[in-house]
Write a protein that holds these residues in place. Structure first.
Motif, PDB file in Angstrom:
ATOM      1  N   GLU A 394       1.087  -1.371   0.031  1.00 20.40           N
ATOM      2  CA  GLU A 394       0.013  -0.136  -0.047  1.00 20.40           C
ATOM      3  C   GLU A 394       0.800   1.309  -0.025  1.00 20.40           C
ATOM      4  O   GLU A 394       0.551   2.231  -0.654  1.00 20.40           O
ATOM      5  N   GLU A 395       2.101   1.187   0.783  1.00 19.14           N
ATOM      6  CA  GLU A 395       3.028   2.473   0.645  1.00 19.14           C
ATOM      7  C   GLU A 395       3.488   2.595  -0.818  1.00 19.14           C
ATOM      8  O   GLU A 395       3.876   3.811  -1.120  1.00 19.14           O
ATOM      9  N   ASP A 397       2.258   1.959  -3.387  1.00 14.75           N
ATOM     10  CA  ASP A 397       1.280   2.257  -4.317  1.00 14.75           C
ATOM     11  C   ASP A 397       1.007   3.947  -4.107  1.00 14.75           C
ATOM     12  O   ASP A 397       0.911   4.862  -5.222  1.00 14.75           O
ATOM     13  N   ARG A 398       0.889   4.086  -2.827  1.00 14.17           N
ATOM     14  CA  ARG A 398       0.711   5.480  -2.437  1.00 14.17           C
ATOM     15  C   ARG A 398       1.837   6.408  -2.910  1.00 14.17           C
ATOM     16  O   ARG A 398       1.471   7.535  -3.495  1.00 14.17           O
ATOM     17  N   THR A 401       1.783   7.255  -6.752  1.00 15.73           N
ATOM     18  CA  THR A 401       0.761   8.121  -7.036  1.00 15.73           C
ATOM     19  C   THR A 401       1.121   9.429  -6.781  1.00 15.73           C
ATOM     20  O   THR A 401       0.626  10.574  -7.474  1.00 15.73           O
ATOM     21  N   LEU A 402       1.686   9.700  -5.674  1.00 11.86           N
ATOM     22  CA  LEU A 402       2.099  10.992  -5.021  1.00 11.86           C
ATOM     23  C   LEU A 402       2.937  11.703  -5.965  1.00 11.86           C
ATOM     24  O   LEU A 402       2.896  12.890  -6.307  1.00 11.86           O
ATOM     25  N   ALA A 456      -9.119   5.518  -2.593  1.00  8.78           N
ATOM     26  CA  ALA A 456      -7.825   5.841  -2.775  1.00  8.78           C
ATOM     27  C   ALA A 456      -7.526   7.322  -2.571  1.00  8.78           C
ATOM     28  O   ALA A 456      -6.661   7.605  -1.967  1.00  8.78           O
ATOM     29  N   LEU A 460      -5.265   9.205   0.060  1.00 10.86           N
ATOM     30  CA  LEU A 460      -4.059  10.236  -0.395  1.00 10.86           C
ATOM     31  C   LEU A 460      -4.183  11.611   0.165  1.00 10.86           C
ATOM     32  O   LEU A 460      -3.160  12.093   0.506  1.00 10.86           O
ATOM     33  N   HIS A 463      -4.154  11.172   4.459  1.00 13.97           N
ATOM     34  CA  HIS A 463      -3.062  10.394   5.189  1.00 13.97           C
ATOM     35  C   HIS A 463      -2.044  11.436   5.913  1.00 13.97           C
ATOM     36  O   HIS A 463      -1.355  12.043   4.710  1.00 13.97           O
ATOM     37  N   GLU A 465       1.967  11.434   6.856  1.00 15.17           N
ATOM     38  CA  GLU A 465       3.330  10.636   6.741  1.00 15.17           C
ATOM     39  C   GLU A 465       3.781  10.129   7.816  1.00 15.17           C
ATOM     40  O   GLU A 465       4.097  11.211   8.768  1.00 15.17           O
TER      41      GLU A 465
END
Length: 575
Positions: A394-395, A397-398, A401-402, A456, A460, A463, A465
Motif C-alpha cells: 500500500e505504501e 502504491d501511494r 501516485t503522489l 484511494a 491520499l 493520510h 506521513e
C-alpha cells in the motif's frame, strides 16, 4: 593576519635603523640619493597606474581593490615610501643626520619592494593571471574559517557573503552589457576554483545560481545564446564534478534535473510569446535535453553504450536517494523522463527491465510484481532492501501516485504551439511521447473501480506521513540541502486537481475499445469544484483535453492520449 612579506619588510626596516645610526651621511649626499630614489619610485607608481588602467575592468576586478592590493602589496609599498619621505624631511629640517639617512635608506627599501609589487601586478596584466587571482579569492570566500557549516546549510545564505555577492553582481552586470569575453572569464573563475571538500555544498549552490543567471542572460538580455549555453555546459560539467564529491548527491542532482526541465519549458513558452528569440530558445532547449541525458547516465547503473568502467555504476547509493532523484527528474515535462525508470528499476531490483515503454510496457507494474507479487517476487539483495524501504505494498502504491501528482501538474501547456525550431529528441509536440510519459504512471493500476478510486483519493488526501515512510525520508533528505533554484517544491496536497487526475488516469482505458465506464463514474461522483479544476488541468496539459461543456468529457478525452502508446504494435499484430 601578518604575511611573510610583511615580516620581511619589517626586518629590513629594522636592519636599516642600525645602518643609519652607525653610518650617517651628509645632507648633500642624502638629497642626491633621495632624488634618484624618488624618481624611480615615481616611475614604478606610474607604471602600475598605467597597467591597472589598461587591463582591469569590472569583470576582472569584481571582489574589490582590496583583493588586488593584497596580491600586489601596494599599501605596504606606499606606506614604506611615506615613512621614507617623513624621516628624510624631518631629518633634513631638524639637522638629524641619522634620521635623514634612515629616510634615504627607506626609499631604497621602498623601491626594492616596489619592484616586487610591479612584478606581481605585471603578472595580472594577462587575463590568465587575473583569473587565477579572482579564482583564489572566490575559493577563499566559499570556505571562510569557522563558517563552512553555516553557509552550507542553505545555498541562499551564500549571497550574504560580500565576495560572493560581488561575483554574482558582476555576472549580472557583464551579462547586461553583453560582454561574451567577460562572461567566459567569470565562468572560468568559478569552474577552475580548487574547492576543498568542506565547501562542496557551497560550490554547488553557487554553480546553480550562476547557471540560472546565464540562462536568463541568453533568453532575456540578448547575450549570444551560443556563448551562454557554452558557459552553461561548462558550469554543468563542473557542477557534476562537485556533486560526485557530496556525501549525499541526490538533492543537488534532483535540483539540477528539475531546473533543467523547467528551463526548457520556460524557453519554449518565452519563444512562443515573443519574449525570447527562437535562436536563443533553441540553444537553451538543446542544452537542457543534452544535460538531462548526461544526468540520466550518471544515475543509471549500466547506461547504454557505456564507453568504459568509469561510466558504470550509479553515483547515488541506496533506494531512498534514487527515489528522491526520480521524483525530481519526472517534474516539469523534462526530456528522457520515461527512460529514467529503467535505471532506477535496475538499482531497486538488481535486474534490468527489458520492456519498451513505447510498446506500452509498464515499469512500475513490473517493479511492483518484482517486489510484492506472490509468483514473481524477487529475492535479490537489492529487492529485499527496497521492500524494507517501501514497507507494505500500500505504501508503494501511494508513493508512486503522489509522485505522479507533481509530474502531471507540471506538464507543458499543450495549447501553445511548438515551433519546429525547438524540436529535439524527447522535446517534441509528439502526442505519443506525451502519452508515454503519462502512461509511465497511469499503467500503475492498484484499483479498478470507481469506488476503489474514490477511497484511494480520500486516503491520499487525508493520510499523514509517519516518520519512517519513504516520503518522510525523502523530505528529510531534501531539507538538509536547500539549493537556490527558481522552482520550489510544492507538496501533492496543494495540487488537488493534479491529485484527482493522478487517480483518474489509473482508471482510463489504455487501448482503443476498452470501457471507460469506471472512469466516468469516478469523475461524476466528484464535487463540482474538484471536477471543474481537474477538467481545466486536463485541458491545459493533455492534447485531446480541449475544453468542452462537459468537464467529464474533457478529462476522458484528454486521457485518451494513453491509447496512442503501442499503436504501432497493435497495427503489426492486426496485420
Amino acid at each position: 593576519m601578518v604575511r611573510p612579506r610583511q615580516l620581511s619588510l619589517l626586518a629590513g626596516a629594522l636592519l636599516l635603523v642600525g645602518l643609519a645610526v652607525l653610518h650617517p651621511r651628509k645632507p648633500d649626499d642624502i638629497v642626491d640619493a633621495t632624488q634618484f630614489s624618488i624618481a624611480f619610485f615615481a616611475t614604478l607608481l606610474t607604471g602600475e597606474a598605467v597597467i591597472f588602467a589598461i587591463t582591469f575592468s569590472a569583470a576582472s576586478s569584481w571582489p574589490s581593490l582590496k583583493a588586488i592590493d593584497n596580491h600586489i602589496a601596494f599599501r605596504e609599498w606606499v606606506l614604506v615610501g611615506w615613512f621614507a619621505a617623513l624621516f628624510t624631511a624631518c631629518g633634513l629640517l631638524g639637522g638629524i643626520e641619522e634620521a635623514a639617512t634612515y629616510g634615504a635608506l627607506l626609499f631604497i627599501l621602498a623601491n626594492v619592494f616596489g619592484v616586487f609589487s610591479f612584478v606581481r601586478l605585471f603578472g595580472l596584466a594577462n587575463i590568465g593571471g587575473r583569473n587565477r587571482l579572482l579564482r583564489d579569492t572566490l575559493t577563499a570566500s566559499l570556505t571562510p574559517a569557522g563558517r563552512q557549516q553555516e553557509l552550507g546549510a542553505s545555498g541562499r545564505q551564500l549571497q550574504d557573503d560580500p565576495t560572493v555577492a560581488a561575483y554574482l553582481s558582476t555576472v549580472n552586470l557583464t551579462a547586461g552589457t553583453n560582454d561574451p569575453s567577460g562572461l567566459r572569464n567569470l565562468v572560468h573563475q568559478l569552474t577552475d576554483a580548487r574547492i576543498p571538500p568542506a565547501a562542496t555544498r557551497n560550490a554547488v549552490a553557487l554553480h546553480l545560481d550562476v547557471l540560472h543567471k546565464l540562462s536568463r542572460a541568453g533568453l532575456v538580455s540578448g547575450v549570444d545564446p551560443v556563448v551562454t549555453t557554452t558557459c552553461a555546459e561548462e558550469i554543468v560539467g563542473s557542477l557534476v564534478t562537485h556533486i560526485r564529491r557530496l556525501d549525499e548527491p541526490a538533492p543537488a542532482l534532483g535540483a539540477l534535473s528539475r531546473y533543467l526541465a523547467w528551463l526548457a519549458g520556460a524557453a519554449h513558452l518565452m519563444s512562443v510569446r515573443g519574449i525570447a528569440s527562437t535562436r536563443a530558445a533553441r540553444e537553451i532547449v538543446a542544452f537542457s535535453t543534452d544535460s538531462r541525458l548526461r544526468i540520466l547516465r550518471l544515475v543509471d547503473p549500466d547506461p547504454r553504450s557505456a564507453t568504459g568502467p568509469e561510466e558504470l555504476g550509479s553515483i547515488l547509493t541506496g533506494p531512498v536517494p534514487h527515489l528522491a532523484w526520480l521524483a525530481d527528474f519526472t517534474e516539469f515535462h523534462g526530456a528522457h523522463q520515461a527512460s529514467a525508470f529503467y535505471g532506477v528499476h535496475e538499482y531497486l531490483t538488481g535486474t534490468k527491465f527489458m520492456g519498451n515503454y513505447w510498446d506500452g510496457d509498464s515499469v512500475l507494474t513490473r517493479l511492483r510484481d518484482a517486489l510484492y507479487s506472490p509468483t514473481g517476487r524477487l529475492r535479490t539483495h537489492e529487492a529485499e532492501t527496497t521492500r524494507q524501504v517501501f514497507g507494505p505494498v500500500e505504501e508503494y502504491d501511494r508513493f508512486w501516485t503522489l509522485v505522479s501528482v507533481g509530474a502531471l501538474a507540471t506538464l507543458r501547456d499543450t495549447r501553445h504551439p511548438h515551433p519546429p525550431e525547438l524540436i529535439r529528441p524527447e522535446f517534441t509536440p509528439d502526442t505519443q511521447l506525451l502519452g508515454a510519459y503519462v502512461r509511465s504512471f497511469a499503467s500503475h493500476r492498484w484499483f479498478s473501480t470507481a469506488d476503489e478510486a474514490r477511497e484511494a483519493l480520500l486516503l491520499l488526501i487525508s493520510h499523514t506521513e509517519p516518520p519512517g515512510s519513504v516520503l518522510s525520508r525523502i523530505r528529510k533528505l531534501q531539507r538538509r540541502a536547500d539549493y537556490p533554484v527558481p522552482v520550489p517544491r510544492i507538496p501533492p496536497h496543494r495540487r488537488p486537481a493534479a491529485l484527482v487526475l493522478a487517480v483518474a488516469c489509473r482508471l482510463a482505458p489504455l487501448a482503443p475499445g476498452e470501457p471507460d465506464a469506471e472512469l466516468r463514474a469516478f469523475l461524476t461522483g466528484l464535487p463540482p469544484a474538484a471536477l471543474t479544476a481537474t477538467a481545466k488541468l486536463a485541458a491545459r496539459v493533455l492534447p485531446s483535453g480541449s475544453a468542452t461543456t462537459n468537464p467529464v468529457d474533457t478529462v476522458v478525452g484528454g486521457l485518451s492520449v494513453l491509447q496512442l502508446v503501442g499503436a504501432h504494435t497493435r497495427e503489426e499484430q492486426q496485420q
